[in-house]
Design a protein around this motif. Sequence first.
Motif, PDB file in Angstrom:
ATOM      1  N   VAL A 156       0.853  -1.182   0.000  1.00 15.01           N
ATOM      2  CA  VAL A 156       0.000   0.000   0.000  1.00 15.01           C
ATOM      3  C   VAL A 156       0.897   1.242   0.000  1.00 15.01           C
ATOM      4  N   PRO A 157       0.857   2.076  -1.044  1.00 13.54           N
ATOM      5  CA  PRO A 157       1.699   3.276  -1.061  1.00 13.54           C
ATOM      6  C   PRO A 157       1.435   4.172   0.144  1.00 13.54           C
ATOM      7  N   ALA A 158       2.474   4.880   0.566  1.00 10.81           N
ATOM      8  CA  ALA A 158       2.351   5.782   1.710  1.00 10.81           C
ATOM      9  C   ALA A 158       1.566   7.028   1.324  1.00 10.81           C
ATOM     10  N   GLU A 159       1.057   7.698   2.330  1.00 11.77           N
ATOM     11  CA  GLU A 159       0.381   8.971   2.113  1.00 11.77           C
ATOM     12  C   GLU A 159       1.424  10.089   2.091  1.00 11.77           C
ATOM     13  N   LEU A 160       1.357  10.922   1.055  1.00 11.47           N
ATOM     14  CA  LEU A 160       2.315  12.020   0.890  1.00 11.47           C
ATOM     15  C   LEU A 160       1.581  13.354   0.850  1.00 11.47           C
ATOM     16  N   PRO A 161       2.307  14.441   1.076  1.00  5.61           N
ATOM     17  CA  PRO A 161       1.697  15.759   0.855  1.00  5.61           C
ATOM     18  C   PRO A 161       1.245  15.880  -0.602  1.00  5.61           C
ATOM     19  N   ASP A 162       0.286  16.737  -0.852  1.00  2.00           N
ATOM     20  CA  ASP A 162      -0.228  16.949  -2.210  1.00  2.00           C
ATOM     21  C   ASP A 162       0.816  17.743  -2.999  1.00  2.00           C
ATOM     22  N   VAL A 163       1.671  17.017  -3.706  1.00  4.89           N
ATOM     23  CA  VAL A 163       2.792  17.662  -4.389  1.00  4.89           C
ATOM     24  C   VAL A 163       3.087  16.935  -5.687  1.00  4.89           C
ATOM     25  N   SER A 164       3.520  17.679  -6.686  1.00  8.31           N
ATOM     26  CA  SER A 164       3.949  17.094  -7.956  1.00  8.31           C
ATOM     27  C   SER A 164       5.399  17.488  -8.212  1.00  8.31           C
ATOM     28  N   TRP A 165       6.080  16.716  -9.056  1.00 12.76           N
ATOM     29  CA  TRP A 165       7.514  16.921  -9.265  1.00 12.76           C
ATOM     30  C   TRP A 165       7.758  18.042 -10.269  1.00 12.76           C
ATOM     31  N   ARG A 166       8.472  19.055  -9.841  1.00 18.72           N
ATOM     32  CA  ARG A 166       8.886  20.175 -10.696  1.00 18.72           C
ATOM     33  C   ARG A 166      10.288  20.587 -10.241  1.00 18.72           C
ATOM     34  N   PRO A 167      11.297  19.795 -10.601  1.00 19.68           N
ATOM     35  CA  PRO A 167      12.645  19.955 -10.040  1.00 19.68           C
ATOM     36  C   PRO A 167      13.286  21.294 -10.375  1.00 19.68           C
ATOM     37  N   THR A 168      14.084  21.764  -9.438  1.00 23.23           N
ATOM     38  CA  THR A 168      14.861  22.978  -9.649  1.00 23.23           C
ATOM     39  C   THR A 168      16.054  22.687 -10.539  1.00 23.23           C
ATOM     40  N   ARG A 169      16.606  23.707 -11.129  1.00 25.04           N
ATOM     41  CA  ARG A 169      17.768  23.519 -12.006  1.00 25.04           C
ATOM     42  C   ARG A 169      18.996  23.104 -11.217  1.00 25.04           C
ATOM     43  N   GLU A 170      19.152  23.657 -10.018  1.00 25.92           N
ATOM     44  CA  GLU A 170      20.267  23.287  -9.156  1.00 25.92           C
ATOM     45  C   GLU A 170      19.898  22.018  -8.375  1.00 25.92           C
ATOM     46  N   PRO A 171      20.856  21.092  -8.205  1.00 23.66           N
ATOM     47  CA  PRO A 171      20.531  19.831  -7.520  1.00 23.66           C
ATOM     48  C   PRO A 171      20.074  20.047  -6.075  1.00 23.66           C
ATOM     49  N   LEU A 172      19.006  19.379  -5.728  1.00 24.08           N
ATOM     50  CA  LEU A 172      18.424  19.479  -4.403  1.00 24.08           C
ATOM     51  C   LEU A 172      17.983  18.085  -3.972  1.00 24.08           C
ATOM     52  N   VAL A 173      18.509  17.605  -2.849  1.00 27.64           N
ATOM     53  CA  VAL A 173      18.201  16.261  -2.355  1.00 27.64           C
ATOM     54  C   VAL A 173      17.407  16.378  -1.056  1.00 27.64           C
ATOM     55  N   VAL A 174      16.328  15.610  -0.964  1.00 29.52           N
ATOM     56  CA  VAL A 174      15.518  15.582   0.247  1.00 29.52           C
ATOM     57  C   VAL A 174      15.553  14.181   0.843  1.00 29.52           C
ATOM     58  N   ILE A 175      15.970  14.093   2.097  1.00 25.26           N
ATOM     59  CA  ILE A 175      15.877  12.833   2.842  1.00 25.26           C
ATOM     60  C   ILE A 175      14.508  12.811   3.508  1.00 25.26           C
ATOM     61  N   TRP A 176      13.674  11.864   3.087  1.00 21.55           N
ATOM     62  CA  TRP A 176      12.294  11.786   3.576  1.00 21.55           C
ATOM     63  C   TRP A 176      12.255  10.866   4.798  1.00 21.55           C
ATOM     64  N   ALA A 177      12.133  11.476   5.976  1.00 27.73           N
ATOM     65  CA  ALA A 177      12.148  10.716   7.232  1.00 27.73           C
ATOM     66  C   ALA A 177      11.112  11.287   8.190  1.00 27.73           C
ATOM     67  N   PRO A 178       9.848  11.375   7.790  1.00 31.13           N
ATOM     68  CA  PRO A 178       8.837  12.083   8.592  1.00 31.13           C
ATOM     69  C   PRO A 178       8.550  11.455   9.945  1.00 31.13           C
ATOM     70  N   TYR A 179       8.908  10.166  10.115  1.00 31.65           N
ATOM     71  CA  TYR A 179       8.609   9.496  11.381  1.00 31.65           C
ATOM     72  C   TYR A 179       9.867   9.217  12.206  1.00 31.65           C
ATOM     73  N   LEU A 180      10.998   9.755  11.762  1.00 31.17           N
ATOM     74  CA  LEU A 180      12.244   9.613  12.518  1.00 31.17           C
ATOM     75  C   LEU A 180      12.577  10.937  13.189  1.00 31.17           C
ATOM     76  N   SER A 181      13.218  10.858  14.344  1.00 41.11           N
ATOM     77  CA  SER A 181      13.727  12.071  14.978  1.00 41.11           C
ATOM     78  C   SER A 181      14.968  12.527  14.222  1.00 41.11           C
TER      79      SER A 181
END
Length: 305
Positions: A149-174
């Motif tokens: 079952v896919p996780a629930e995510l914020p209502d967002v679509s992919w529109r990447p910036t020109r400069e590299p940007l990395v997000v570590i998705w850890a909403p349930y970790l301290s």
Amino acid sequence: MIYAFGPESAALSARLGDPFDAVLSDISHLQEASVQTRERRARGEQLYGMLLWVEPRIAVTWFIASKLLAAPSSLDHRNSSINSLQRLDYLQNVLVNGQPASLLLALPSEEVRKFAEMTAVQLFRSRCEVKRFRENFNTPFREWELLVVPAELPDVSWRPTREPLVVIWAPYLSAPETSFLAFALEELHAETWVVCSDGDAPDVRANYIHRDDPRVRDLLGRASCIVDSSLSDPAAAIAFAERGFPVVSSWTTGAAEFVSPVGLFIPWAHRTVYWGVLQSLGRPASARHAFPVMPPRLTNAAMSR
């Protein structure tokens, strides 16, 4: 009816609703789950069983990494220390709260075996998890089914910036629990953000943001790559891939079975996180199957197959 024991199982149960009869349990709540399972089996009920767990080697590695990265030190010293955690012989002799880590690396195989014997069919989130379950617990089980079952995510679509940007998705970790992943990207020439729950941020180069911060939605949308912090569940990787996001995931989640392409890392070898990100930056992913994947309702035949 679904009975859930432990916070992870409760969260999964909430996403599922109540579509079949099952007992879900975090490994830390296995004793309680076994009591409930035994009672239901005594009433002649047939039910699915599902164990949510993380390999102790990973948990111990990430815990020690958080302690090592809590205080400032040179990059070379940190790299050397974190690299040492890849060696199982070294890890077993590290002291955790005054005790050898080897004591924390043991799994309750006998308790897991008894739990599996009491259920008609075991549920797993990937075929990779089936294989790891067998290898780690040496526990036979009659039948198994996938529950994806896919996780629930914020209502967002992919529109990447020109400069590299990395997000570590850890909403349930301290914040401290993300130290291993954040440090792995210390030398990456990209802006790095960590979306987490609470706690003091470790002394690393990454930027930290709370999962409820209103900026998270915009941040995710601009990401060149998402690093999923999950260690056993491909749900978040699948959810991001369904929206086209480039994804990096631990191989232990089994995400490679559902997402293409996907960068993979070994969760006790921090340099593999770095290489996984380099391979995935800007490469849109997609989900290979339609989701969710739900097991059939149990029938008498399920007990005799």
